[in-house]
Design a protein around this motif. Sequence first.
Motif, PDB file in Angstrom:
ATOM      1  N   LEU A   9       0.853  -1.195   0.000  1.00 16.61           N
ATOM      2  CA  LEU A   9       0.000   0.000   0.000  1.00 16.61           C
ATOM      3  C   LEU A   9       0.881   1.236   0.000  1.00 16.61           C
ATOM      4  O   LEU A   9       1.792   1.352   0.845  1.00 16.61           O
ATOM      5  CB  LEU A   9      -0.910   0.018   1.233  1.00 16.61           C
ATOM      6  CG  LEU A   9      -1.861  -1.186   1.416  1.00 16.61           C
ATOM      7  CD1 LEU A   9      -2.533  -1.113   2.775  1.00 16.61           C
ATOM      8  CD2 LEU A   9      -2.885  -1.212   0.303  1.00 16.61           C
ATOM      9  N   ASP A  10       0.653   2.137  -0.947  1.00 18.17           N
ATOM     10  CA  ASP A  10       1.425   3.386  -1.026  1.00 18.17           C
ATOM     11  C   ASP A  10       2.927   3.116  -1.032  1.00 18.17           C
ATOM     12  O   ASP A  10       3.700   3.737  -0.295  1.00 18.17           O
ATOM     13  CB  ASP A  10       1.060   4.305   0.151  1.00 18.17           C
ATOM     14  CG  ASP A  10      -0.399   4.727   0.124  1.00 18.17           C
ATOM     15  OD1 ASP A  10      -0.942   4.890  -0.986  1.00 18.17           O
ATOM     16  OD2 ASP A  10      -0.989   4.877   1.201  1.00 18.17           O
ATOM     17  N   HIS A  11       3.327   2.151  -1.856  1.00 19.66           N
ATOM     18  CA  HIS A  11       4.744   1.825  -2.026  1.00 19.66           C
ATOM     19  C   HIS A  11       5.392   1.316  -0.732  1.00 19.66           C
ATOM     20  O   HIS A  11       6.613   1.399  -0.566  1.00 19.66           O
ATOM     21  CB  HIS A  11       5.541   3.017  -2.554  1.00 19.66           C
ATOM     22  CG  HIS A  11       5.098   3.475  -3.905  1.00 19.66           C
ATOM     23  ND1 HIS A  11       5.551   4.632  -4.487  1.00 19.66           N
ATOM     24  CD2 HIS A  11       4.227   2.929  -4.799  1.00 19.66           C
ATOM     25  CE1 HIS A  11       4.991   4.779  -5.673  1.00 19.66           C
ATOM     26  NE2 HIS A  11       4.181   3.742  -5.879  1.00 19.66           N
ATOM     27  N   THR A  12       4.571   0.785   0.169  1.00 14.66           N
ATOM     28  CA  THR A  12       5.080   0.232   1.425  1.00 14.66           C
ATOM     29  C   THR A  12       4.533  -1.183   1.596  1.00 14.66           C
ATOM     30  O   THR A  12       3.358  -1.432   1.320  1.00 14.66           O
ATOM     31  CB  THR A  12       4.662   1.100   2.628  1.00 14.66           C
ATOM     32  OG1 THR A  12       5.138   2.436   2.415  1.00 14.66           O
ATOM     33  CG2 THR A  12       5.243   0.557   3.933  1.00 14.66           C
TER      34      THR A  12
ATOM     35  N   ARG B  62       3.922  -3.020   9.205  1.00  8.28           N
ATOM     36  CA  ARG B  62       4.819  -2.549   8.144  1.00  8.28           C
ATOM     37  C   ARG B  62       6.099  -3.381   8.148  1.00  8.28           C
ATOM     38  O   ARG B  62       6.616  -3.752   9.199  1.00  8.28           O
ATOM     39  CB  ARG B  62       5.180  -1.077   8.400  1.00  8.28           C
ATOM     40  CG  ARG B  62       5.989  -0.426   7.282  1.00  8.28           C
ATOM     41  CD  ARG B  62       6.652   0.865   7.731  1.00  8.28           C
ATOM     42  NE  ARG B  62       7.810   0.623   8.575  1.00  8.28           N
ATOM     43  CZ  ARG B  62       7.865   0.839   9.871  1.00  8.28           C
ATOM     44  NH1 ARG B  62       6.787   1.305  10.503  1.00  8.28           N
ATOM     45  NH2 ARG B  62       8.966   0.589  10.572  1.00  8.28           N
TER      46      ARG B  62
ATOM     47  N   GLY C 158       4.044  -4.104  -7.060  1.00  8.03           N
ATOM     48  CA  GLY C 158       4.091  -3.442  -5.764  1.00  8.03           C
ATOM     49  C   GLY C 158       5.457  -3.570  -5.100  1.00  8.03           C
ATOM     50  O   GLY C 158       5.977  -2.599  -4.529  1.00  8.03           O
TER      51      GLY C 158
ATOM     52  N   ALA D 276      11.133   3.027  -4.327  1.00  9.75           N
ATOM     53  CA  ALA D 276      10.817   4.130  -3.427  1.00  9.75           C
ATOM     54  C   ALA D 276      11.706   4.154  -2.186  1.00  9.75           C
ATOM     55  O   ALA D 276      11.663   5.109  -1.400  1.00  9.75           O
ATOM     56  CB  ALA D 276       9.348   4.044  -2.996  1.00  9.75           C
TER      57      ALA D 276
ATOM     58  N   THR E  99      11.504   2.101   0.389  1.00 12.89           N
ATOM     59  CA  THR E  99      10.809   1.697   1.617  1.00 12.89           C
ATOM     60  C   THR E  99      11.054   0.227   1.955  1.00 12.89           C
ATOM     61  O   THR E  99      10.605  -0.248   3.000  1.00 12.89           O
ATOM     62  CB  THR E  99       9.290   1.917   1.480  1.00 12.89           C
ATOM     63  OG1 THR E  99       8.790   1.080   0.428  1.00 12.89           O
ATOM     64  CG2 THR E  99       8.989   3.380   1.173  1.00 12.89           C
TER      65      THR E  99
END
Length: 872
Positions: A644-647, A658, A685, A692, A694
């Motif tokens: 989700l959101d590059h995480t 996470r 993903g 990103a 992450t």
Amino acid sequence: MPGSETRRLGVEEEFQLIDVKTRRLVSRAPELLCRLPDEGYVAELQRCVVEINSGVHTDLDDLRDDLLRRRALLVHAAADLGLGVAAAGAVPLSVPAELQVTETPRYRRMLADYQLLAREQLICGTQVHVEVPDRDEAVQVAVRIAQHLPVFLALSASSPFWADGSDTGYASMRSLVWIRWPTTGPAAPVSSAAEYDRLIDDLVSSGIITDPGMVYFDVRPSSHQPTLELRVCDSCPSVETITLIAGLYRALVEREITALRSGAAPVPPSPTLVRAAMWRAARSGLEGELVDLEAAVPRPAGDMVERLVEALRPQLEQLGDWETVSRLAAKAACAGSSAARQRRALRRRGRLTDVVDQLLAETAGGQPAEPQVHDLDQSLLHGYLPRSAVGGGTLDDTYDEAVDTDGAPRPAYRPLVDTLERIGAAELRRIQDEITHEQSAADVTFRVTDQERPQPFPMDVLPRIVSAADWSTLVAGLEQRALALNAFLVDVYGERKIIADGVVPAEMLDLAPGYRTSGAAVRGRPVRAHICGTDLVCTGPGRFVVLEDNLRSPSGVGYALAQRAMMRRFLGELWDEADIVDVEPTLDMVRQTLLGAAPPAAPGGDVSVAVLSSGSQDSAWFEHMMIAERTGFPLVHTRDLTVLDHTVFVRRGRSTTRIDVLYARIDEDMLLSSTGYDGTPLRSGLLAALRAGTLTLVNALGNGVGDDKAVYTFVPAMIDYYLGEQPFLEQVPTWVCADRAQRDTVLDRLHELVVKPTDGFGGGEITIGPEASEAELAKRSFELNFRPERFVAQEVVPLSTHPTFDGTGLYPHHIDLRAFVHLRARDHGVTAHVAPALLTRVAPFGSTVVNSSRGGGGKDTWILGSPGRPAT
């Protein structure tokens, strides 16, 4: 010799029918029985079983000769049909759904009544009959001899594996399957034939059984002969074992009838304790402890056999059997149970087919497929040849690390060998079996190629020694090599300077299957190969050569730690005088390396790590579980992941966590083709999270290019290019078959080179020229002409040998060494740290392929802590 009043005896043996091509049970008994005489050869419940009934004898030697003759006829008739015959309580490699019940009304009724019990009756036993005409005496003697029955089961134990190939952890799985029938177990607690007959009538009238022949007590009066029948034994591949059991059983019956007639009162043990003691015998065989039912204490099985033989000496001498039985008992104590021999066969080569082949050979009268059994008073190194015996020849330049050319232990190994010799072969066998049992219980297993079930990771009892001086050299060379390879990976997925400068040709990357576009998702990070595995071989005193690099997800550290734990538990006395580097810091190193791999966008001071596994089907599943448990990081699967959101997050029920670092113990293609928690493909993903900053994958995607066997040839150049140093460790001369001239050289020397796929790992698709058949060489020659870019070739490196315990003594097996190097980013640079837990892999006897997936095992590896210690 027996006199005219000697009680007669006979034997019924059950045999499994094996297809010699597949080594699986086959339902062809009716076809085989048509080729055999009517007398003495009969059908059983399952059509994969044939029974032999011996003649009636008074002389023990005559019984043995009769059994051998009948077996020979059975074996030869079976061979004409492409079948083998195995006398064992159970055999692996069978598919119950393929097997059929014999088509008779009685057996069809049993199938209908008992269902699963009948379908899973893939077991075979041996029954011994001793003449007891007086049925009143028979039922009373049956109760009197109950306390000795565990010894007979232990002697005969031959069913450690179940039909699916799994090691059950028991020496006699057959007895556990057998006990499920409703009329098995200890002898009926009655005192007369009339009372016994009423009990049987009640069982029939109750509908539980249909006829007296279905009474299966451990000892029972025969339903159709004037005999007392012993029914606790597995089928025995060795006729000598049956002869021993028959001789002991007859003497025991003789003793108890004499005691009964003299009025001596019996002291029968509790039926509950008898049942428990039978379970103990099924668990341990001859290699563990049995229950002494007189004192209700455990005693070594060998002692229990010896005590019974000595207690029956008067009867054995009276019958003329003392010399035969005492000799066979001593031999049984030395050779161990069939169950233990089968496990040793699996340890030697890692293939269940070898277990079946050994059973077929022993049943047919051949010698066990193992080194010659030592006399108990001889050294464990008796007959040791410190040279490799591969392909029927010898490699004169093979170096044995522990034994010199005169067959004497090298100085560093003398205390170890002396200690093992004090322990003795019989006790070492017991210890080795206990280690195997513990490994099974703890899931210390590895899945061998083409084998459905994982097997205990074979572990040897003689450690390998690495001197302090050799360790210092190895550490320097391993750190250097890992740093250079990591720099190469960062470069080829970044600026590609080494390509631009012509050190590594661009076409080498084009040909490397491990070079992936996915690898470019991570740029600018200093570490890509966080945990490296380097395989080395020793070719002489202090001389280690790098065989290959593993930069994707190298396994083995968990097995190295498990081996140390097992050795400390079962052979702790070996440590008395040793100064050995502790391996316990290794998992803390793993923890620190993973925490130190935090991605650039991870929250400061709060790094979340998970161990990612493909699950219980992975060959190294045990290691994944151990690392997760000991580091405190969660063990997750791809189905737990979501992005989700590059995480990346782990979702389990309502819990969401996470994840910054994934220790990916999973194949790259499998990972990227998997779907996550919500059913969404993970590929895009994960790549987005990597870009990103992450997420960190340990190790990075695309690292397979560093494992490539063609790229391997350029590692010395990488060390010079990136580090400005000369290699501290040598590597094996290698030909890249994509180059036509080099390929032609390989084809000319195919019979003397090792050929490997450039992207291969786990020992797959390797051709070892000196060991390969003409057909294998021809196939590889065709592949080299058709797709040469897939292969490299290397000189046959003379892997060192090391004494390895094969159940009777120490024999040379080839070994290699896997070391683990951790890389961490520090102050705009990279530091290297070599773990103190080393995995020594041991090739099956007669082979040079050490890979666990090809049946190899391992040894505990000692790094000596004091430089003054003697080197190997």
